[in-house]
Design an enzyme around this catalytic site. Structure first.
Site, PDB file in Angstrom:
ATOM      1  CB  CYS A   1       2.570  -5.377   8.517  1.00  0.00           C
ATOM      2  SG  CYS A   1       4.264  -4.786   8.675  1.00  0.00           S
TER       3      CYS A   1
ATOM      4  CB  CYS B   1       3.277  -3.109  11.340  1.00  0.00           C
ATOM      5  SG  CYS B   1       3.575  -2.721   9.594  1.00  0.00           S
TER       6      CYS B   1
END
Length: 333
Positions: free
Chosen positions: A87, A90
Site C-alpha cells: 500500500c 500507507c
C-alpha cells in the site's frame, strides 16, 4: 472479539469497564516490576511505570489484540493503523502517525496492523480499503479516518481523541522516560503471578460471557465472602447485578413510568439503570441525585445506595463519579 461501539458519543461497554480496571492494575504492576529489574545493580533505571519512546509504537496481531490493544486502552488511547506492505499511501501515512505519536509523549500509543497477516481483524472492523485508522479508548472503538489526510487534520483528530479520553474516561496516558532501557519495552507482557481468586474471577467472566448472570453474581459473591475488599469482585458484582436488573425490562414502559412519577424512587432507579447501560452516565447520576433531593428516610437511602453501586460500575477515579459524589453531598448535607 467484536469491535466496540463505533461512535465518539458511544455507550458504556460494561464488559470493557471490567476488563479495563483489571488490565490497568496488571499493566501497572508489570511495568513497575520491569522498571525495578532494569534498575537492579545500582543502575539509574527508568522511573516506576515509565516506558521508553520506542514502546509507543507497536505491531499487533489477532492473537495479541486483547492484551496489546483492548487492555492497554484502559490507560492510554490506542490508535490503530491498518496497513500493508504493497500500500503506497500507507507508506506516507504510517511514518507521520509514528512521529505524531512519539510527539504526544505518552498520551497515545500507535498499534500497527498488517492486514495481509490479520485478515480477521480487517473483516471485524469492516475495513473496505487502507490505510484505515481507528482508535480504542477504554475498550471502545472509535473510527478516525480512512486514506491519507493532511498532517494538520490528523493532528487535530488526535488532539480531539486525547481530549475525549481525558474528559470522558479520565485516561491521561502513560509516563515516558526517554532514557529508559529497551528492557522496559516488553513490560506490558511481563508475567503477573496468579492471585488466589483468579479461578473464581475467571469463572465469573465465563458466566457473564455465556449470559448466566446469576452464576456470575454468585461467583463474585464467593470471592467477596473471603475477601470483602477485592476490588475486581466488587466491580464485577455491581456490573453483573446491573445487567441482571435490566435484562427483562421494557424500556418504553420504564421510561414512561419515570416521566409520570418523578418522585417515585423505584421508577427513577429503574430508569437510571437503563441510562447507565445505555451509556448515559451523567443522566443516570443526575436522575438519582435529583431523586435523593426530593425523597426522605428509607426511600432516600435506597436511591443513595443504588447511586453508590453505580459509582462502583464506572470506577471511583472517573471524573463523572467525582462530580456526582460532590452533587450528592450537596443534597445530603
Amino acid at each position: 472479539m467484536q469491535p466496540r461501539n463505533m461512535s465518539m458519543s458511544g455507550v458504556v461497554d460494561l464488559a470493557a469497564v471490567k476488563a479495563a480496571g483489571e488490565a490497568k492494575a496488571k499493566a501497572e504492576q508489570a511495568r513497575a516490576e520491569a522498571a525495578r529489574q532494569a534498575g537492579q545493580g545500582g543502575g539509574s533505571g527508568p522511573a516506576a511505570g515509565a516506558v521508553p519512546p520506542s514502546a509507543l509504537v507497536i505491531d499487533v496481531d489477532e492473537a495479541g489484540f486483547e492484551r496489546d490493544v483492548l487492555q492497554l486502552s484502559a490507560e492510554v488511547p490506542v490508535v490503530l493503523d491498518f496497513w500493508a506492505e504493497w500500500c503506497e499511501p500507507c507508506k506516507q501515512l504510517s511514518p507521520l502517525l509514528e512521529r505524531l505519536t512519539v510527539q504526544a509523549n505518552g498520551r497515545l500509543v500507535l498499534a500497527k496492523v498488517d492486514v495481509d497477516a490479520n485478515q480477521m481483524l480487517m473483516q471485524q472492523f469492516g475495513i473496505q480499503g487502507i490505510p484505515a485508522v481507528f482508535a480504542v479508548v477504554a475498550g471502545q472503538v472509535l473510527p478516525l479516518f480512512q486514506g491519507v489526510a493532511p498532517e494538520q487534520q490528523i493532528r487535530e483528530t488526535l488532539a480531539q481523541l486525547i481530549q475525549v479520553a481525558e474528559e470522558r474516561f479520565g485516561i491521561i496516558g502513560i509516563e515516558v522516560d526517554p532514557n529508559a532501557e529497551a528492557v522496559a519495552t516488553d513490560a506490558a507482557e511481563a508475567e503477573v503471578p496468579a492471585g488466589p481468586y483468579d479461578a473464581l474471577l475467571e469463572a465469573a467472566v465465563v458466566a457473564l460471557d455465556a449470559g448466566d448472570l446469576g452464576g456470575a453474581v454468585q461467583a463474585y459473591k464467593n470471592v467477596l465472602a473471603d475477601d470483602p475488599t477485592n476490588s475486581e469482585a466488587k466491580l464485577g458484582l455491581a456490573q453483573a447485578e446491573l445487567l441482571a436488573r435490566v435484562q427483562h425490562m421494557n424500556p418504553q414502559a420504564v421510561r414512561a413510568a419515570a416521566a409520570e412519577n418523578p418522585r417515585d424512587p423505584a421508577a427513577q432507579i429503574a430508569a437510571a439503570d437503563l441510562d447507565l447501560v445505555g451509556g448515559h452516565v451523567e443522566d443516570a447520576f443526575g436522575r438519582l441525585v435529583d431523586t435523593v433531593r426530593v425523597t426522605f428516610g428509607e426511600e432516600r437511602d435506597s436511591v443513595r445506595l443504588r447511586l453508590l453501586e453505580m459509582f462502583e460500575v464506572i470506577g471511583a477515579d472517573d471524573p463523572r463519579v467525582t462530580a456526582a459524589r460532590t452533587a450528592l453531598a450537596r443534597v445530603l448535607f
